[in-house]
Design an enzyme around this catalytic site. Structure first.
Site, PDB file in Angstrom:
ATOM      1  N   LYS A 187       0.820  -1.213   0.000  1.00  0.00           N
ATOM      2  CA  LYS A 187       0.000   0.000   0.000  1.00  0.00           C
ATOM      3  C   LYS A 187       0.859   1.271   0.000  1.00  0.00           C
ATOM      4  O   LYS A 187       1.913   1.314   0.633  1.00  0.00           O
ATOM      5  CB  LYS A 187      -0.909   0.016   1.241  1.00  0.00           C
ATOM      6  CG  LYS A 187      -1.868  -1.162   1.314  1.00  0.00           C
ATOM      7  CD  LYS A 187      -2.980  -1.052   0.306  1.00  0.00           C
ATOM      8  CE  LYS A 187      -3.782  -2.331   0.190  1.00  0.00           C
ATOM      9  NZ  LYS A 187      -4.620  -2.636   1.317  1.00  0.00           N
ATOM     10  N   GLY A 225     -12.143 -16.230  -0.073  1.00  0.00           N
ATOM     11  CA  GLY A 225     -13.575 -15.910  -0.130  1.00  0.00           C
ATOM     12  C   GLY A 225     -14.159 -15.904  -1.522  1.00  0.00           C
ATOM     13  O   GLY A 225     -15.063 -16.668  -1.832  1.00  0.00           O
ATOM     14  N   GLU A 246      -2.996  -0.463   6.381  1.00  0.00           N
ATOM     15  CA  GLU A 246      -2.846   0.727   5.518  1.00  0.00           C
ATOM     16  C   GLU A 246      -3.421   1.986   6.153  1.00  0.00           C
ATOM     17  O   GLU A 246      -3.033   3.090   5.813  1.00  0.00           O
ATOM     18  CB  GLU A 246      -3.510   0.489   4.165  1.00  0.00           C
ATOM     19  CG  GLU A 246      -5.004   0.620   4.181  1.00  0.00           C
ATOM     20  CD  GLU A 246      -5.648   0.435   2.833  1.00  0.00           C
ATOM     21  OE1 GLU A 246      -6.460   1.277   2.472  1.00  0.00           O
ATOM     22  OE2 GLU A 246      -5.365  -0.557   2.171  1.00  0.00           O
ATOM     23  N   HIS A 272      -2.456 -12.572  -8.164  1.00  0.00           N
ATOM     24  CA  HIS A 272      -2.428 -11.412  -9.058  1.00  0.00           C
ATOM     25  C   HIS A 272      -1.337 -11.525 -10.124  1.00  0.00           C
ATOM     26  O   HIS A 272      -1.115 -10.590 -10.876  1.00  0.00           O
ATOM     27  CB  HIS A 272      -2.204 -10.127  -8.262  1.00  0.00           C
ATOM     28  CG  HIS A 272      -3.338  -9.802  -7.337  1.00  0.00           C
ATOM     29  ND1 HIS A 272      -4.596  -9.495  -7.785  1.00  0.00           N
ATOM     30  CD2 HIS A 272      -3.402  -9.761  -5.978  1.00  0.00           C
ATOM     31  CE1 HIS A 272      -5.388  -9.268  -6.755  1.00  0.00           C
ATOM     32  NE2 HIS A 272      -4.685  -9.423  -5.653  1.00  0.00           N
TER      33      HIS A 272
END
Length: 743
Positions: free
Chosen positions: A113, A421, A591, A680
């Site tokens: 972040k 999830g 963050e 990712h």
């Protein structure tokens, strides 16, 4: 003289053109013609950002255009490439995307972040080998092409060398790294200054979090280049509150100008004292660049009065930080309630406000009486809205006390497997959302079909704790905000999260009240799983707060506990249908932490209380949480120990398991699941690599560990997740076989 400028602006318009042209390039053949098409598209987007500034501002800001990420762009400006990407090919657009996304054989850069925002940046790697070479490229040259067409004064913006180094992964002598990076920066400063640019803006948001070595290097660099190389430098700091150390640094910097946040009332008197007698250009961040509310003109003029006694006659006014963290324009929100729409100010509107403020300062309120009075009336209406309901909810919140103990549902599975999830959001699911209101029965059929598919797949491959895959959810914050009164979802309020991923943060305009009466999809999922364990998932209060644009007329603590109260109701409903494992996602926990240590401790105290409030006193459940893409330190791990969680899953695949070293220094009172593959990236792993990673983790912790991917799977396709998940389950079986005798 009074000038207007911005530190930076959003590159994302209402149609997300940047996302579309980059994603089109990524699936193309990436040949010469595809690259030309991409560059042409990006030039059009740049010209649009310049045109907006040219119409309303005195100085046009440009630079660091994020093809994928602005920190990566800076890294390429100064000719650095991670050593695993060394080859004979030139450093161009193809390699930029290769570094950012990786490939089947090479891992991408770690992602984390950007300070306390929801923007993720790629972490530069500064090694002995990568610092030996300077890779020539045309990225900086490309930025300069349009400068000849700009009519305003111009300002090139760059992440400063101190912030760049502090945000990088470094395992070398820090002084030698500084020397190397300084040489690279001097090289590009000479090139930029040769293009007849009026100013160079160096962004150093790290200012509040540096040690004595960093401070010495900072002063040495800026004082040296101001004297010998280029003197029109504007030193820029934002995010953190300015403490004594920061003011000392700002006094000693010999830069042409300084930009400071001028929106914090208790800091303004200090700023006036420090800079009153300084004869240098002063840029004052008078608008809040990270919120979406209309500025309060009355407050702003009251603050600006204090600078009339300043010795300098060179004053710039601007937002306190870049406008890249807010959406493009309110203009396109045609379906929004008119009274709420009037309260809002996105990137284009903030620029227009600067224009009006300057005109009022120069010519007086009488020439802009309507604008000033309209602003005054809107602020009054906004501040009075929902005052009564805020009080009612607050009384309900304080009735529930946070209990120290609860009866827990204990885990009896050895090396349990699960996922975070979400499962792939297919074109069929996305299309079904478009006709949800008109053809609900058809929409319902599609969602049911996909939940069944997700659960059956997990059963078939042998995952221990199942999830329903969240096909009914578009965004983890937006989904719950749609259930709550006091939230509004924009149609085009896109904000950059990372790469080509954009989100629409909800706007919190009133009291948060849970109006959801049913949890149909969780009930349906519970019926399908039968005897298997099912994990219910809700988004935590800290993430709901941080990933939304929150009200500015009550404290963030009150909004935080309003979210906790609403989510507590949701959790009770999930428990009532027999789901005993509940994950409260908190990717924003880290963050959101302020940089200043005192502020950080205060934040953690309230954040943990708000988190625990959601499930306090609710027995016979197992509480999970998920943290991702954050650089964790010992302070963070100690904070997790206070959260009363049973299991925490942490992203760690992309960060090369560095987090394991940090976690291993603290005795944990919860079980842990470290992400074993990066969802990712296109980098491929196999079952034996996962098994070796798990073995190493087990040897360090010497206790039962959970096995999961590092994040949700919704941005992936089914083809991309089937093999990695099967490999993960197989590796878990190998772990059970090898270490069963240890338990």
């Amino acid at each position: 003289m009074l000038y207007t400028h911005i530190l930076g602006t959003t590159k994302i318009d209402q149609n997300r053109k940047l996302k579309k042209i980059i994603e089109h390039f990524l699936v193309s053949k990436k040949n010469f013609f595809d690259q030309k098409k991409l560059i042409r598209g990006i030039r059009k987007i740049k010209k649009n950002t310049y045109n907006i500034q040219e119409k309303k501002l005195d100085i046009t800001t440009f630079g660091m255009f994020p093809y994928y990420d602005k920190v990566l762009t800076t890294m390429l400006y100064i000719g650095i490439v991670p050593e695993r990407y060394f080859d004979k090919k030139s450093l161009g657009i193809k390699k930029l995307f290769k570094i950012s996304k990786g490939n089947k054989n090479i891992k991408p850069l770690e992602m984390t972040k950007w300070f306390n925002t929801n923007y993720h940046y790629l972490v530069p790697e500064l090694s002995k080998i990568s610092l030996k070479k300077f890779f020539k490229n045309n990225f900086l040259k490309e930025e300069m092409i349009d400068i000849k067409y700009l009519k305003n004064k111009t300002k090139f913006t760059l992440i400063g060398p101190i912030t760049f180094i502090k945000l990088s992964s470094v395992n070398l002598n820090i002084k030698s790294v500084y020397k190397n990076i300084f040489k690279r920066y001097i090289k590009i400063i000479r090139y930029i200054s040769s293009k007849k640019i009026n100013y160079i803006q160096f962004e150093e948001p790290i200012l509040n979090n540096i040690n004595s070595i960093d401070i010495n290097m900072l002063l040495k660099f800026y004082n040296n280049i101001s004297k010998k190389i280029y003197n029109k430098i504007i030193f820029t700091s934002y995010f953190a509150k300015l403490d004594k150390k920061c003011f000392k640094i700002l006094k000693k910097i010999n830069s042409y100008g300084i930009h400071i946040n001028y929106t914090i009332d208790n800091e303004i008197n200090k700023i006036v004292k420090v800079f009153k007698k300084k004869n240098k250009l002063l840029s004052l961040g008078i608008l809040e660049g990270n919120n979406i509310w209309i500025p309060n003109y009355k407050k702003i003029f009251k603050r600006i009065k204090k600078i009339k006694s300043f010795k300098t006659n060179k004053i710039l006014i601007s937002p306190n930080m870049s406008l890249e963290h807010i959406p493009y324009s309110v203009k396109y929100e045609n379906s929004m309630q008119l009274n709420i729409k009037k309260w809002l100010s996105f990137s284009k509107e903030k620029i227009n406000s600067l224009y009006i403020i300057k005109k009022i300062l120069l010519f007086g309120k009488k020439y802009y009486k309507k604008e000033y009075n309209d602003n005054k009336l809107i602020i009054i209406c906004k501040n009075e809205f929902n005052k009564y309901s805020d009080k009612i909810i607050y009384k309900k919140i304080i009735k529930t006390k946070i209990k120290k103990k609860r009866k827990k549902f204990k885990n009896t599975i050895l090396f349990p497997t699960t996922t975070i999830g979400s499962f792939p959001q297919t074109d069929e699911i996305k299309k079904a959302r478009t006709y949800k209101k008109e053809k609900y029965s058809k929409y319902k059929f599609v969602i049911k079909k996909n939940i069944l598919k997700n659960i059956n797949f997990q059963k078939d491959i042998g995952i221990d704790v199942l999830v329903h895959g969240e096909p009914e959810r578009n965004d983890m914050v937006e989904y719950f905000c749609n259930k709550f009164y006091g939230c509004i979802i924009t149609n085009f309020g896109w904000v950059h999260s990372y790469g080509t991923r954009y989100v629409k943060p909800p706007i919190i305009y009133g009291t948060i009240i849970n109006r959801n009466k049913d949890i149909f999809w969780m009930k349906y999922s519970k019926e399908i799983v039968k005897n298997n364990l099912l994990k219910g998932i809700i988004t935590g209060p800290i993430t709901m707060l941080k990933w939304s644009f929150i009200r500015d007329n009550i404290s963030y603590k009150k909004i935080l506990f309003q979210f906790s109260y609403a989510l507590r109701k949701e959790l009770k409903k999930i428990k009532k249908i027999g789901i005993k494992i509940i994950q409260i996602d908190e990717p924003a926990f880290k963050e959101s932490m302020p940089i200043n240590i005192k502020e950080k401790k205060k934040y953690v105290y309230y954040a943990i209380r708000a988190f625990k409030y959601v499930f306090s006193g609710i027995n016979n459940i197992q509480i999970h949480t998920h943290i991702c893409y954050s650089k964790l330190d010992i302070f963070d791990i100690k904070s997790f120990n206070k959260m009363d969680i049973d299991v925490i899953s942490i992203e760690s695949a992309r960060s090369f398991m560095k987090v394991v070293k940090t976690i291993s220094k603290i005795k944990l009172n919860f079980e842990i699941g470290l992400g074993v593959f990066d969802i990712h990236s296109v980098y491929k792993t196999n079952k034996y690599k996962i098994f070796n990673v798990l073995k190493n983790i087990f040897y360090i912790f010497k206790k039962n560990i959970w096995i999961n991917p590092d994040c949700g799977l919704k941005t992936r396709s089914w083809n991309e997740i089937i093999k990695p998940l099967k490999n993960m389950v197989y590796a878990a079986k190998l772990m059970k076989k090898k270490f069963k005798h240890k338990f």
